[in-house]
Structures are given as C-alpha cells and as structure tokens.
Design an enzyme around this catalytic site. Structure first.
Site, PDB file in Angstrom:
ATOM      1  CE1 TYR A 148      35.035  44.718  45.857  1.00 28.57           C
ATOM      2  CE2 TYR A 148      34.499  43.965  43.646  1.00 28.57           C
ATOM      3  CZ  TYR A 148      35.071  44.902  44.489  1.00 28.57           C
ATOM      4  OH  TYR A 148      35.675  46.024  43.968  1.00 28.57           O
ATOM      5  CG  ASP A 243      26.560  41.431  42.574  1.00 27.21           C
ATOM      6  OD1 ASP A 243      26.692  41.177  41.350  1.00 27.21           O
ATOM      7  OD2 ASP A 243      27.368  42.136  43.201  1.00 27.21           O
ATOM      8  CE  LYS A 271      33.114  40.387  37.332  1.00 23.53           C
ATOM      9  NZ  LYS A 271      34.430  40.974  37.370  1.00 23.53           N
TER      10      LYS A 271
HETATM   11  N1  HOZ Z   1      36.708  40.007  41.504  1.00 20.43           N
HETATM   12  C1  HOZ Z   1      36.810  41.310  40.948  1.00 20.43           C
HETATM   13  C2  HOZ Z   1      35.523  41.705  40.336  1.00 20.43           C
HETATM   14  N2  HOZ Z   1      34.490  40.797  40.425  1.00 20.43           N
HETATM   15  C3  HOZ Z   1      38.041  41.421  40.110  1.00 20.43           C
HETATM   16  C4  HOZ Z   1      38.193  42.634  39.257  1.00 20.43           C
HETATM   17  C5  HOZ Z   1      38.894  43.795  39.886  1.00 20.43           C
HETATM   18  O1  HOZ Z   1      38.643  44.132  41.053  1.00 20.43           O
HETATM   19  O2  HOZ Z   1      39.726  44.377  39.196  1.00 20.43           O
END
Ligand code: HOZ
Length: 434
Positions: A148, A243, A271
């Site tokens: 993702y 990423d 993050k």
């Molecule tokens: N796994 C997603 C981001 N890396 C979670 C956060 C989201 O989509 O709210």
C-alpha cells in the site's frame, strides 16, 4: 464468549458522526467494520495508553498506525509543537526548520541526497512516481500485491491496508489508464518482477516496494529479495523506490535501506518523520531530485509543505531517535512482545505464525510461513476478529484488521508488557474455547 461493544458516549458520537461523515470516520480502517464492531472514540492518549470517551484505558499497539515510536504525547515533541505554534502555524514561505529536518533525513537515510517535504505519505509516494516517470520518460510502474502506497490512483491496484481489509478489488474512479500502467508483482518473488520487466521492456519507470511489507500485516523481505530488485531495476533502467513510510526510522535509524543494505534511487517517508503530525517526504539521488520544480520540469507543490509546526515535531522526533541505544531498546521490546504472542497462543493451543522486524510485527492465525499477500489471505479471520474483541475487553488495542502491523514504542515498558501478556493469554484462551 464476551462480546465487546463501545461505551455509550462512543456509540453516541459514532452515530452523530455517521450522519455527517461517510461511515462516521475520516479513514476507512478506523470504522472497525471488518471486525464487525463499532469503534471507540478517543479522548486522549499518553505514553503507551489511549483513553476513550467512556473512561476506558487501552494499552495501545496501533501507535496511530505507526508514527508514535516514542509513545503518545511525548514531552519533547509536545514542547516542540507548542514552541513552534507560538511562532505561527503556517507561513507558506521558507524557514530554517526545513533545512534542519532535510539534513537529519539526508544523514540517516541511505541514498537520500536531496529531499522534498510534503504533508502525507500518500502525497510523497504519488510525487515520487511522477518524478520517476518524468526522469525516465516511461509510464509504467510495478508494485506488489498487498503493498500500500497511499490512495493515489496509480496505487489502488491489488492494494493492502484498508483496501485489503474491506476486500475492495480496486476502486471506482480510478481511470483505466492509471490501472493499465500499474503492473502487479508478487512480494518476495523476483521471477514475477523479472517477467513483468521483460514483458514491458523499456516501459517501466519504477519498481515501488515496501521494503518490509506493513500493510498486509508485517511481512519481511526474504534475504535475496531487495538486492534482487536492485539488480533487476539496474538491468532494465527502472528506478527502485522504497516506500519507507512505515519502516523509515523504525526498523533501523536509517530505515530498511540501512537494515538490509540496499540503496534505492528514491525513498518515500511519512509517519515517524512527523512525530505524529501530518508530514511526508520523498528524496533520493541528486540527479533525479534535480528534476523537481523549480530546479527541473516535474511539477510538485503544496501550500502546507514544510509546515513549521509539523517540521518542529519531526525534528524533535528524529532527535529522540538519535543514537543506537534507542534501537536496541526497541529491538528488545519487540522481541519481548513477540515472545508474549508466541507463548500466549501456545498456552491456549492456538496455531499462529509471527512475523517481526524490530518494533513492528504481526501474528497470523495459520501455520505460516507468511511471505506474501496470498499467504496472508490464508489466515483465519474469524479467529482474528474474536481475538480483537477479547483484547479490547481486557484493555488492549490492536489495529482492527488482520492486514495491519502491530507496533511497540519506547513507552512500552516491562510493566506494560506484563499487563499485555496477561490480556493476550486470556484472550487467546477465550478464542480457542469458542
Ligand atoms: N495502514 C494504513 C496506513 N499505512 C492505515 C492508516 C489509514 O489508512 O488510516
């Protein structure tokens, strides 16, 4: 079997929010839909704990989905935030903090010679791909099933995270052209990448990968995978993009690039970089980054890019992660948590596979090994959902999806882990007793 439900205040807030906000949430994974529940609403958070509006305390293994490697409301970060906010919340103009943060990134992340700050991981990934296309003059990209990279059009093909959690095959609204130019390979399978590169000779601008997959749960790279990607990209003239939104500053001070000793051409960050504030970045080789406007023709911009408050928090966060002892501590806490997962499942007679890299990890209700998205999908989701609820009733919060990683922070001390161990033991037993 106890059934968890949110408290009265959370339920009322969710009902009110649902009338105005699609699904009652501002990001789909927060809605608890895949675990068949409704969410609690958070009032505040401190260290390893979150507190809901009904007065319940939870040991938090979500960490805002990754950013909070030093725990919630860490005093240095809060002080930086307040100090910066007093000077102004946004300038839309350059300030000294930008170069300070850029230099912190440049000194830590292998291969990042220049960097551009943006406001989210999605924005960073989207911009990195545009840059790769502009630099190579090619249109296609290769991504991996289950990885993702945010929600830009080009990435919503075989995507992980909420896309996998909700079982969305792709998203309406993504133009066929975007979908056609995104090729999907199998994580940890170099042959699948080689085949796509050969079938699309001279057309692939970049291979983008989460060097440790973190959006199908935690799936580490096999030893040959990342070096193999580097080799294949070089052989085919494609750029390699890591990423590191999740792994950056987490799996090592210099992220996965440092840990696995593979240097990408471009790196995507988010993050932890913002210490819990909205901040992302992309960076890499100087000759590639020089193509970004205004030094080059590839356009990228943002009113809030390099926001002074977010940047101050980022500097504070990276300063807390300055020396190796922090990573030793995180490694030890991660190992202790892995042992808790294994021991409590074994005591309950539950079969699980555990994947862990430093302070990020996942358990899967299956024997394993779990090496790619197809493997992850073989997990028992009914058991996961029951465990999720059983943990909440015992004051432990993990991500409401089998397709997300668990995170520990420097705030998860021995006492917290001991409490978590008791909760996991009881929760696993409850699940196995049916
Ligand atoms: N796994 C997603 C981001 N890396 C979670 C956060 C989201 O989509 O709210």
């Amino acid at each position: 079997m106890t059934r968890w439900a949110p408290g009265k205040k959370s339920a009322a807030l969710f009902e009110a929010a649902s009338a105005m906000i699609p699904g009652g949430v501002n990001s789909p994974v927060r809605a608890f839909r895949s675990v068949g529940l409704q969410p609690f609403f958070v009032e505040r958070a401190k260290g390893p704990f979150v507190y809901d509006v009904d007065g319940n305390e939870y040991i938090d293994f979500v960490g805002s989905w990754g950013p909070l490697i030093t725990g919630h409301a860490q005093p240095d970060i809060i002080a930086a935030l307040i100090g910066a906010a007093h000077k102004g919340t946004s300038f839309g103009a350059s300030h000294a903090g930008e170069a300070e943060l850029a230099s912190l990134i440049q000194r830590r992340m292998p291969g990042v010679e220049m960097v551009r700050l943006v406001s989210s991981g999605t924005e960073a990934a989207m911009s990195a791909v545009r840059l790769a296309r502009g630099f190579t003059g090619r249109h296609r990209i290769i991504k991996f099933a289950g990885c993702y990279h945010g929600h830009a059009d080009a990435f919503l093909i075989d995507a992980g995270s909420g896309v996998a959690t909700l079982g969305v095959p792709g998203s309406p609204g993504v133009p066929p052209g975007s979908a056609r130019d995104t090729l999907s390979a199998i994580y940890n399978d170099l042959d699948s990448v080689d085949a796509l590169l050969c079938a699309n000779k001279g057309e692939v601008a970049a291979v983008i990968v989460e060097p440790v997959a973190g959006n199908i749960g935690c799936v580490p790279p096999l030893p040959a995978f990342l070096p193999g990607l580097r080799r294949l990209c070089d052989a085919h003239g494609a750029l390699l993009i890591f990423d590191e939104v999740i792994t950056g500053f987490r799996v090592a001070r210099g992220g996965a690039a440092e840990r696995y000793r593979v240097t990408p051409d471009l790196t995507v960050l988010g993050k932890i970089l913002g210490g819990g504030m909205p901040l992302g970045a992309f960076g890499g080789r100087r000759d590639i980054m020089a193509c970004i406007a205004p030094s080059g023709p590839v356009y990228q911009a943002g009113t809030l890019s390099g926001n002074p408050v977010a940047v101050a928090c980022g500097i504070a966060a990276l300063s807390l992660l300055g020396d190796a002892t922090v990573y030793d501590q995180l490694e030890a806490t991660g190992a202790a948590m892995e042992a808790i997962l294994r021991d409590s499942a074994a005591a309950a007679g539950a079969t699980i596979a555990v994947n862990r890299v430093a302070s990020m990890m996942s358990f899967f209700f299956q024997e394993g090994p779990v090496r790619n998205y197809a493997d992850v999908q073989r997990s028992d989701s009914v058991r996961f959902n029951r465990l999720f609820a059983a943990l909440l009733t015992r004051g432990v919060s993990i991500a409401p999806s089998a397709f997300e990683a668990m995170f520990v922070s420097t705030a998860h001390d021995d006492a917290v882990l001991e409490r978590a161990a008791t909760a996991f033991k009881k929760a696993f037993c409850e699940v196995e007793e049916g």
